[in-house]
Design a protein around this motif. Structure first.
Motif, short mmCIF file in Angstrom:
data_model
loop_
_atom_site.label_atom_id
_atom_site.label_comp_id
_atom_site.label_asym_id
_atom_site.label_seq_id
_atom_site.Cartn_x
_atom_site.Cartn_y
_atom_site.Cartn_z
N VAL A 107 17.55 37.01 67.86
CA VAL A 107 16.38 37.70 67.36
C VAL A 107 15.62 38.39 68.49
O VAL A 107 15.74 38.02 69.66
N LYS A 136 9.76 32.58 66.36
CA LYS A 136 11.22 32.60 66.33
C LYS A 136 11.75 31.18 66.19
O LYS A 136 11.18 30.24 66.71
N SER A 158 11.75 40.97 69.06
CA SER A 158 10.55 41.48 68.42
C SER A 158 9.75 42.35 69.37
O SER A 158 9.96 42.33 70.59
N ILE A 209 13.29 34.78 62.23
CA ILE A 209 12.13 35.31 62.96
C ILE A 209 11.11 35.76 61.92
O ILE A 209 11.48 36.28 60.86
N ILE A 226 17.12 40.73 63.64
CA ILE A 226 18.09 39.65 63.81
C ILE A 226 19.49 40.25 63.71
O ILE A 226 19.73 41.14 62.88
#
Length: 130
Positions: free
Chosen positions: A92, A108, A94, A113, A86
């Motif tokens: 955010v 999210k 991933s 997140i 973040i």
């Protein structure tokens, strides 16, 4: 089992990380926070260097998505990793590799997140971000 959540306070722009795991010493190698930059977590067959690297990339001006993408494209054994990030704007990003252990998921929401692996259900991370 490991699951973590990253969050950013809109009022103070402060970050927080919470993580829980069945793996020993997870708190010393998985969560990373840098004031006014962001927060990161790297889990599942961890590489502790990735947390600081994600934050370094944010500090250099990359977006959360760009930072994750750069690591995915540069690092070996990334297929065993799960990364969440973040930034100072609450954006955010991933990555969950194809060799993550057990049931895994990422969820999210606004300014947060969550990610997990070896979970009972993919709903675990969704419950964390609701």
């Amino acid at each position: 089992m490991t699951f973590s959540i990253l969050g950013r306070c809109e009022d103070t722009n402060m970050f927080g990380v919470a993580i829980s795991s069945s793996s020993i010493s997870v708190a010393s190698r998985c969560p990373w926070v840098r004031s006014n930059i962001g927060a990161a977590s790297t889990q599942n067959i961890t590489d502790p260097s990735l947390g600081n690297l994600m934050l370094d990339y944010l500090e250099e001006g990359l977006s959360a998505d760009e930072a994750i993408d750069k690591i995915v494209n540069e690092k070996e054994n990334i297929k065993f990793r799960q990364l969440i990030l973040i930034d100072k704007k609450g954006q955010v990003a991933s990555f969950s590799g194809s060799k993550i252990l057990g049931v895994n998921s990422v969820s999210k929401s606004i300014n947060c997140i969550a990610a997990g692996n070896m979970l009972k259900s993919e709903n675990v991370t969704q419950s964390m971000t609701n």
